[in-house]
Motif scaffolding. Structure first.
Motif, PDB file in Angstrom:
ATOM      1  N   PHE A 126      -6.751  -3.707  -0.481  1.00 17.81           N
ATOM      2  CA  PHE A 126      -5.300  -4.289  -0.117  1.00 17.81           C
ATOM      3  C   PHE A 126      -4.831  -5.221   0.904  1.00 17.81           C
ATOM      4  O   PHE A 126      -5.380  -5.133   2.056  1.00 17.81           O
ATOM      5  CB  PHE A 126      -4.328  -2.959  -0.126  1.00 17.81           C
ATOM      6  CG  PHE A 126      -2.958  -3.048  -0.055  1.00 17.81           C
ATOM      7  CD1 PHE A 126      -2.330  -3.494  -1.230  1.00 17.81           C
ATOM      8  CD2 PHE A 126      -2.184  -3.418   1.447  1.00 17.81           C
ATOM      9  CE1 PHE A 126      -0.700  -3.749  -0.961  1.00 17.81           C
ATOM     10  CE2 PHE A 126      -0.822  -3.662   1.262  1.00 17.81           C
ATOM     11  CZ  PHE A 126       0.010  -3.794   0.128  1.00 17.81           C
ATOM     12  N   PHE A 151       0.564  -8.971  -0.476  1.00 21.63           N
ATOM     13  CA  PHE A 151       1.693  -8.450  -0.994  1.00 21.63           C
ATOM     14  C   PHE A 151       3.085  -9.142  -0.685  1.00 21.63           C
ATOM     15  O   PHE A 151       3.945  -8.841  -1.546  1.00 21.63           O
ATOM     16  CB  PHE A 151       1.524  -6.833  -0.515  1.00 21.63           C
ATOM     17  CG  PHE A 151       2.775  -6.101  -0.994  1.00 21.63           C
ATOM     18  CD1 PHE A 151       2.508  -5.497  -2.382  1.00 21.63           C
ATOM     19  CD2 PHE A 151       3.868  -5.546  -0.383  1.00 21.63           C
ATOM     20  CE1 PHE A 151       3.447  -4.622  -2.814  1.00 21.63           C
ATOM     21  CE2 PHE A 151       4.614  -5.006  -0.806  1.00 21.63           C
ATOM     22  CZ  PHE A 151       4.781  -4.165  -2.186  1.00 21.63           C
ATOM     23  N   GLU A 190       9.281   1.247  -4.732  1.00 21.87           N
ATOM     24  CA  GLU A 190       7.977   0.603  -4.547  1.00 21.87           C
ATOM     25  C   GLU A 190       7.793   0.413  -3.195  1.00 21.87           C
ATOM     26  O   GLU A 190       6.812   0.582  -2.543  1.00 21.87           O
ATOM     27  CB  GLU A 190       8.137  -0.793  -4.996  1.00 21.87           C
ATOM     28  CG  GLU A 190       6.965  -1.840  -4.898  1.00 21.87           C
ATOM     29  CD  GLU A 190       5.801  -1.315  -5.426  1.00 21.87           C
ATOM     30  OE1 GLU A 190       4.781  -1.787  -4.996  1.00 21.87           O
ATOM     31  OE2 GLU A 190       5.785  -0.489  -6.270  1.00 21.87           O
ATOM     32  N   ARG A 208       6.324   3.875  -2.021  1.00 21.78           N
ATOM     33  CA  ARG A 208       5.046   4.079  -2.645  1.00 21.78           C
ATOM     34  C   ARG A 208       3.886   3.554  -1.735  1.00 21.78           C
ATOM     35  O   ARG A 208       2.829   3.993  -1.308  1.00 21.78           O
ATOM     36  CB  ARG A 208       4.992   3.650  -4.015  1.00 21.78           C
ATOM     37  CG  ARG A 208       3.667   3.949  -4.765  1.00 21.78           C
ATOM     38  CD  ARG A 208       3.591   2.808  -5.829  1.00 21.78           C
ATOM     39  NE  ARG A 208       3.292   1.563  -5.557  1.00 21.78           N
ATOM     40  CZ  ARG A 208       2.198   0.835  -5.187  1.00 21.78           C
ATOM     41  NH1 ARG A 208       1.073   1.737  -4.981  1.00 21.78           N
ATOM     42  NH2 ARG A 208       2.252  -0.624  -4.975  1.00 21.78           N
ATOM     43  N   VAL A 209       4.044   1.985  -1.476  1.00 21.03           N
ATOM     44  CA  VAL A 209       3.288   1.249  -0.803  1.00 21.03           C
ATOM     45  C   VAL A 209       3.078   1.852   0.559  1.00 21.03           C
ATOM     46  O   VAL A 209       1.840   1.672   1.315  1.00 21.03           O
ATOM     47  CB  VAL A 209       3.557  -0.161  -0.573  1.00 21.03           C
ATOM     48  CG1 VAL A 209       4.617  -0.446   0.194  1.00 21.03           C
ATOM     49  CG2 VAL A 209       2.501  -1.069  -0.425  1.00 21.03           C
ATOM     50  N   GLU A 224       0.679   4.946   0.108  1.00 21.16           N
ATOM     51  CA  GLU A 224      -0.638   4.601  -0.336  1.00 21.16           C
ATOM     52  C   GLU A 224      -1.542   3.543   0.471  1.00 21.16           C
ATOM     53  O   GLU A 224      -3.022   3.914   0.372  1.00 21.16           O
ATOM     54  CB  GLU A 224      -0.456   4.401  -1.753  1.00 21.16           C
ATOM     55  CG  GLU A 224       0.011   5.648  -2.682  1.00 21.16           C
ATOM     56  CD  GLU A 224       0.210   4.925  -4.227  1.00 21.16           C
ATOM     57  OE1 GLU A 224      -0.407   3.968  -4.495  1.00 21.16           O
ATOM     58  OE2 GLU A 224       0.652   5.617  -4.965  1.00 21.16           O
ATOM     59  N   GLU A 225      -0.906   2.742   1.056  1.00 22.33           N
ATOM     60  CA  GLU A 225      -1.532   1.517   1.520  1.00 22.33           C
ATOM     61  C   GLU A 225      -1.284   1.764   3.178  1.00 22.33           C
ATOM     62  O   GLU A 225      -0.372   1.641   3.704  1.00 22.33           O
ATOM     63  CB  GLU A 225      -1.109   0.268   1.394  1.00 22.33           C
ATOM     64  CG  GLU A 225      -1.169   0.296  -0.190  1.00 22.33           C
ATOM     65  CD  GLU A 225      -2.514   0.289  -0.835  1.00 22.33           C
ATOM     66  OE1 GLU A 225      -3.592   0.099   0.005  1.00 22.33           O
ATOM     67  OE2 GLU A 225      -2.507   0.573  -2.081  1.00 22.33           O
TER      68      GLU A 225
END
Length: 303
Positions: free
Chosen positions: A58, A63, A154, A157-158, A161-162
């Motif tokens: 990632f 992004f 979103e 979430r990111v 998770e990242e």
């Protein structure tokens, strides 16, 4: 008969045949399974050292530079709003280019500018602090802006998770907190002239990596007065003073010179800029003592 028994025993593996050599099984190591960071030895059943695996590679910069699921690129003209005070806080903006400002309006209708925003900053990050609430400020574009609009789901979430993205976002929040504290200290302890010099230097991006942008975006004296907590007339007085001293130039847009740092770092200007200069007071003239007047004594006559 004996020969037949020997053949049967060899086939069953009971009797060791010296002519037959056995090779040990090769030492095998299973590749790590996705999500498993341990190397397992199949022969000894022991765990080896942990090996980190970059599962998806990632890239936070990629992004924030492109549109995708739950995010899209928006373009705003000067004076357009990202969001308004009291609207639903359901998204976060990442400013890719341009300048913006945050303003707050009181119940009495008085507007105050909180801070100025530049490229590389997030706008409206309070939307992920808890439950979906309302905006506490209005974000307005000062120049033409390009921003990435990220939906709240979103963004959450990111962040979960990242880890690379959450680390970058945490650094931004710490930098924003430090700047807010610096603004508070500046408001409490510095003079209006120093506060104005600091705002101009921040707008010119002095102190950031790379060459500063000496030509700052168009901004009115009313906005500067709101940011430093003084009147427009005082801002006009200080701006004329800076121009006479060669710290700035302005013909429509303001150009900031590095010498303006002297106002903050070396305190070359006096603090009592708003106090009228003292007029010289003449020393009082010394009075000479006059001799006592001699009055003729009155003689009382007896009649």
């Amino acid at each position: 008969m004996v020969r037949w028994r020997i053949l049967v025993s060899l086939a069953a593996g009971i009797i060791h045949d010296p002519a037959r050599t056995e090779t040990p099984a090769p030492h095998r190591t299973l590749p790590p399974v996705d999500g498993d960071l341990q190397r397992i030895d199949c022969n000894t059943r022991k765990t080896g050292p942990m090996i980190e695996v970059n599962r998806n590679g990632f890239d936070p910069a990629a992004f924030l530079a492109s549109a995708g699921l739950g995010r899209r690129i928006v373009r705003l003209k000067p004076a357009d709003t990202f969001f308004t005070q009291g609207s639903l806080a359901d998204c976060v903006f990442y400013l890719q280019s341009g300048r913006a400002k945050l303003t707050v309006v009181s119940k009495n209708g008085k507007e105050a500018t909180i801070t100025l925003l530049t490229a590389g900053e997030f706008i409206g990050e309070e939307s992920i602090a808890g439950a979906v609430g309302l905006r506490m400020a209005t974000a307005t574009a000062i120049t033409t802006c390009v921003a990435l609009k990220i939906e709240r789901a979103e963004m959450v979430r990111v962040l979960h998770e990242e880890h690379a993205f959450s680390d970058m976002f945490l650094k931004f929040l710490l930098h924003r907190s430090m700047r807010t504290q610096a603004d508070l200290v500046d408001q409490l302890f510095n003079s209006s002239e120093k506060r104005l010099a600091r705002i101009l230097l921040l707008m010119a991006e002095f102190g950031k990596p790379g060459e500063p942008e000496t030509l700052i975006p168009h901004i009115t004296q009313e906005t500067l007065a709101e940011m430093i907590g003084t009147t427009r007339s005082r801002v006009s007085f200080f701006m004329n003073r800076f121009r006479k001293l060669g710290f700035i130039e302005y013909k429509g847009r303001i150009r900031v010179h590095k010498s303006l740092l002297n106002v903050i770092l070396h305190d070359h200007l006096p603090d009592q800029n708003a106090v009228k200069p003292r007029l010289p007071v003449a020393a009082p003239a010394q009075r000479t003592a006059r001799p006592a007047s001699r009055r003729p004594a009155l003689v009382k006559q007896n009649g």
